[in-house]
Each structure stands twice: as C-alpha cells, then as structure tokens.
Design a protein around this motif. Structure first.
Motif, PDB file in Angstrom:
ATOM      1  N   GLU A  15       0.788  -1.194  -0.100  1.00 21.96           N
ATOM      2  CA  GLU A  15      -0.103  -0.009  -0.036  1.00 21.96           C
ATOM      3  C   GLU A  15       0.953   1.185   0.145  1.00 21.96           C
ATOM      4  O   GLU A  15       0.590   2.339  -0.756  1.00 21.96           O
ATOM      5  N   ARG A  16       1.935   1.249   0.757  1.00 19.51           N
ATOM      6  CA  ARG A  16       2.870   2.240   0.902  1.00 19.51           C
ATOM      7  C   ARG A  16       3.521   2.649  -0.391  1.00 19.51           C
ATOM      8  O   ARG A  16       3.758   3.785  -0.799  1.00 19.51           O
ATOM      9  N   MET A  19       1.180   3.984  -3.085  1.00 21.29           N
ATOM     10  CA  MET A  19       0.994   5.333  -2.598  1.00 21.29           C
ATOM     11  C   MET A  19       2.061   6.365  -3.081  1.00 21.29           C
ATOM     12  O   MET A  19       1.725   7.474  -3.837  1.00 21.29           O
ATOM     13  N   GLN A  20       3.055   5.898  -2.799  1.00 24.36           N
ATOM     14  CA  GLN A  20       4.380   6.606  -3.323  1.00 24.36           C
ATOM     15  C   GLN A  20       4.523   6.632  -4.835  1.00 24.36           C
ATOM     16  O   GLN A  20       4.861   7.651  -5.536  1.00 24.36           O
ATOM     17  N   GLN A  23       1.946   9.335  -6.283  1.00 23.80           N
ATOM     18  CA  GLN A  23       2.516  10.629  -5.912  1.00 23.80           C
ATOM     19  C   GLN A  23       3.550  10.886  -6.929  1.00 23.80           C
ATOM     20  O   GLN A  23       3.802  11.897  -7.325  1.00 23.80           O
TER      21      GLN A  23
END
Length: 119
Positions: A15-16, A19-20, A23
């Motif tokens: 998930e991280r 998300m990165q 971005q």
C-alpha cells in the motif's frame, strides 16, 4: 536471521509503495504540464498575433475577404515583390530592432523602459 514478514506487513508495504508510485506519477504529470505551458502560451500568442494581422489587412482592404487562400498568397507575393514595399519592410525591421536594443540597454542600466503592447 530475519523473520519472514507477515501477510499484514506485506500488504502495508504494498500500500505504501502504491501510494508513493501514485505520488511520483502525479509529480511527473505536473512537471510535464509545466513544460507544455510555455509552449502552449507561445502558440496562443502567435495565433493571436496572426488573427490581429489578418484583421488589420481586412480592415485596410475589405475586398480581400472574398479571396481564396491561394489568391491571397498571390496578392501578398505581388505586394512584397514591389521594391517600395521591400524598402519599407527593411526600414520597419531596422527601426524595430533598434528600438528593442535601446530597451535592452535601458533595462541593463537599471532604468525602467515604457512597456510596449503589440496588439
């Protein structure tokens, strides 16, 4: 030895990372838009200038409104082949360059030159 990660830890890492990635993709899109903006702006200015020039020609000689593009090109070629017109164009170009150079010199001296609007 390191312990194997739990399924929950792996999901959180995924998930991280997603998300990165989102971005970074958004950041790339913003940079591409920023790069395109000046190009679009120059195109818009150029188009505006052409419309203004065409409007000026039509206001000076309304008869040209009915001419085709080919006929208009032939007319412009004839006009710009006249020696008097060639001299006038050279004179205007030289005057424009001299004025632009004077404005650059004034700005370099730190004085503020009057703004010119070419509408």
């Amino acid at each position: 030895m390191t312990k194997p990660k739990t399924l929950e830890q792996l999901r959180a890492e995924k998930e991280r990372a997603e998300m990165q990635l989102a971005q970074e993709q958004h950041k790339l899109e913003r940079l591409e838009n920023r790069k395109r903006y000046p190009e679009k702006g120059e195109r818009t200015k150029h188009t505006h200038r052409l419309y203004n020039l065409g409007g000026t020609v039509e206001s000076l000689a309304p008869e040209v409104n009915d001419l085709t593009r080919t006929e208009m090109t032939e007319l412009m070629e004839h006009i710009f082949s006249l020696s008097e017109v060639q001299r006038a164009v050279r004179h205007m170009a030289i005057t424009h360059i001299n004025q632009a150079n004077r404005e650059k010199e004034l700005k370099a001296d730190g004085t503020i030159s009057p703004e010119r609007h070419a509408d």
